[in-house]
Design an enzyme around this catalytic site. Structure first.
Site, short mmCIF file in Angstrom:
data_model
loop_
_atom_site.label_atom_id
_atom_site.label_comp_id
_atom_site.label_asym_id
_atom_site.label_seq_id
_atom_site.Cartn_x
_atom_site.Cartn_y
_atom_site.Cartn_z
N HIS A 1 90.80 40.76 65.60
CA HIS A 1 91.57 39.70 66.36
C HIS A 1 90.99 39.62 67.55
O HIS A 1 91.13 40.14 68.49
CB HIS A 1 93.15 39.91 66.59
CG HIS A 1 93.93 39.72 65.18
ND1 HIS A 1 95.10 40.46 64.81
CD2 HIS A 1 93.68 38.96 63.98
CE1 HIS A 1 95.61 39.87 63.80
NE2 HIS A 1 94.80 39.30 63.39
N HIS B 1 92.78 44.55 59.09
CA HIS B 1 94.33 44.66 58.99
C HIS B 1 94.96 44.87 57.78
O HIS B 1 96.18 45.03 57.61
CB HIS B 1 95.02 43.55 59.61
CG HIS B 1 94.35 43.21 60.86
ND1 HIS B 1 93.29 41.95 61.38
CD2 HIS B 1 94.50 43.57 62.18
CE1 HIS B 1 93.01 42.10 62.49
NE2 HIS B 1 93.75 43.09 63.28
N CYS C 1 91.16 48.90 57.46
CA CYS C 1 90.83 50.32 58.17
C CYS C 1 91.54 51.17 57.34
O CYS C 1 92.64 51.20 56.93
CB CYS C 1 91.46 50.21 59.64
SG CYS C 1 91.73 51.83 60.50
N HIS D 1 102.48 39.21 61.48
CA HIS D 1 100.99 39.81 61.90
C HIS D 1 100.44 40.13 60.27
O HIS D 1 101.11 40.61 59.32
CB HIS D 1 101.31 41.13 62.67
CG HIS D 1 100.30 41.91 63.01
ND1 HIS D 1 99.29 42.30 62.41
CD2 HIS D 1 99.28 41.55 64.24
CE1 HIS D 1 97.99 42.61 63.10
NE2 HIS D 1 98.14 42.40 64.13
N GLU E 1 98.70 42.62 59.34
CA GLU E 1 99.06 44.22 58.81
C GLU E 1 100.40 44.16 58.31
O GLU E 1 100.44 44.80 57.11
CB GLU E 1 98.86 44.94 60.20
CG GLU E 1 98.80 46.54 59.40
CD GLU E 1 98.74 47.47 60.75
OE1 GLU E 1 98.05 47.13 61.64
OE2 GLU E 1 99.40 48.47 60.57
N CYS F 1 98.13 54.46 65.59
CA CYS F 1 96.97 55.10 65.38
C CYS F 1 96.43 55.92 66.71
O CYS F 1 96.85 55.40 67.76
CB CYS F 1 96.02 54.24 64.75
SG CYS F 1 95.20 53.03 65.94
N SER G 1 95.69 39.52 69.53
CA SER G 1 95.52 40.99 69.39
C SER G 1 96.64 41.77 69.80
O SER G 1 96.93 41.69 70.70
CB SER G 1 94.31 41.28 70.17
OG SER G 1 94.20 42.70 70.38
N SER G 2 97.24 42.48 68.75
CA SER G 2 98.54 43.26 68.96
C SER G 2 98.28 44.41 69.87
O SER G 2 98.91 44.46 70.89
CB SER G 2 99.25 43.72 67.57
OG SER G 2 99.94 44.60 67.96
N SER H 1 89.45 45.68 69.49
CA SER H 1 88.76 44.85 68.71
C SER H 1 87.64 44.09 70.00
O SER H 1 87.22 43.14 69.38
CB SER H 1 89.48 43.79 68.01
OG SER H 1 90.73 43.15 69.00
S1 SF4 Z 1 93.35 49.93 65.87
FE1 SF4 Z 1 94.02 51.63 64.77
S2 SF4 Z 1 94.42 51.10 62.67
FE2 SF4 Z 1 93.74 49.21 63.85
S3 SF4 Z 1 91.33 49.11 63.25
FE3 SF4 Z 1 91.41 50.40 64.99
S4 SF4 Z 1 91.68 52.51 64.29
FE4 SF4 Z 1 92.42 50.97 62.43
#
Ligand code: SF4
Length: 302
Positions: free
Chosen positions: A52, A85, A107, A135, A137, A209, A237-238, A286
């Site tokens: 994102h 996502h 991911c 979202h 994800e 994460c 972007s969350s 991101s």
């Molecule tokens: S924010 Fe966390 S879950 Fe999302 S892509 Fe990056 S490492 Fe993976």
């Protein structure tokens, strides 16, 4: 001239780096095949944004990559990349039915939540999923639960717990969460879930994460000692939005920008009027570092 503090860690996480590399390789292969008129020419499509970030999406579009969101737009006989996502099994099947070559850039930490959801649903648990409705994800994970006929509820806030239509003595309840949530807010929600449903099953390790956690911890420390915080990240972007929330808890002047183009003369004037001297800059998982460096340059040349 401002004093600028670059917060560490910031920017790309491993999952984003990996997804971008996968798409770069795929797009390069497509372009090479097209340029040399090879028989196996296939255009590259991505379902949802690879990550994102508007700059990243625009950069890939300039290289000939097409981003789609609507399942009806899924191409035929193409290379189809699934974003960081994750994806629902329904979209995967649709893509395979249309003879696409699938390249999965999900991911691994999102995949871990998919696996947890599948296992819990297969074992008959009702899953309370904490995440942001709509979202990408979330859609991937609930798609997994639906695929095997499991049941789930989605909650986003503490108040949503009151609206849950679940018997408090139901034996099989579990919770899972999106990977990019606000760590402190999620703890409040899960503590309340455990109070209301003492039997609820908790994931063995947090679904939020390490990249999300580390970036939020870093900005919570840095934001206390500065006059302003700039968070670089796209509005969808969350994890960038969560960084802004956390910064807001510790600093009065927090600005979220998508690109350095937003550092205009007026923006600088506002900072001066607020008597801002020290600025902490962070960026979502991101966000490419080039956007941070250009932001610093614009602030330095003000
Ligand atoms: S924010 Fe966390 S879950 Fe999302 S892509 Fe990056 S490492 Fe993976």
């Amino acid at each position: 001239m401002f004093e600028i503090i670059l917060v560490e860690p910031r920017g790309y996480c491993q999952g984003v780096k990996r997804a971008i590399e996968i798409l770069e390789n795929t797009a390069n292969e497509s372009n090479t095949a097209n340029e040399s008129n090879e028989d196996n020419q296939k255009s590259t499509f991505v379902f949802n944004e690879i990550v994102h970030n508007s700059y990243i999406v625009r950069t890939f579009e300039e290289k000939g990559v097409t981003f789609i969101k609507d399942p009806y737009m899924i191409p035929t006989d193409s290379k189809l990349v699934f974003s960081a996502h994750g994806i629902s099994p329904q979209i995967r099947s649709l893509a395979l039915d249309k003879n696409n070559e699938i390249i999965d850039a999900t991911c691994p930490l999102v995949n871990k939540v998919h696996k947890e959801a599948i296992k819990l649903a297969q074992d008959g648990y009702h899953i309370i999923y904490i995440g942001h409705n709509g979202h990408d994800e979330l859609r991937g994970v609930v798609g997994e639960i639906e695929e095997i006929g499991g049941t789930y509820s989605i909650i986003e806030t503490l108040e949503d717990i009151n609206d849950l239509d679940i018997q408090s003595n139901s034996e099989k309840i579990a919770w899972l969460s999106q990977t990019t949530l606000n760590v402190a807010d999620t703890k409040i929600i899960t503590d309340e879930l455990k109070r209301v449903f003492p039997q609820i099953v908790t994931p063995k390790s947090s679904d939020i994460c390490y990249a999300t956690t580390d970036r939020q911890l870093a900005i919570s420390k840095a934001a206390t000692d500065v006059d302003a915080v700039i968070v670089i990240g796209s509005p969808n972007s969350s994890n960038s939005k969560r960084l802004t929330e956390v910064a807001n808890d510790h600093c009065e002047n927090v600005f979220m920008i998508d690109t350095p183009a937003e550092i205009t003369d007026q923006f600088i004037k506002n900072l001066e009027e607020l008597q801002i001297k020290i600025i902490a800059i962070t960026s979502g998982a991101s966000v490419p570092e080039i956007l941070v460096q250009e932001t610093v340059q614009k602030l330095n040349h003000s």
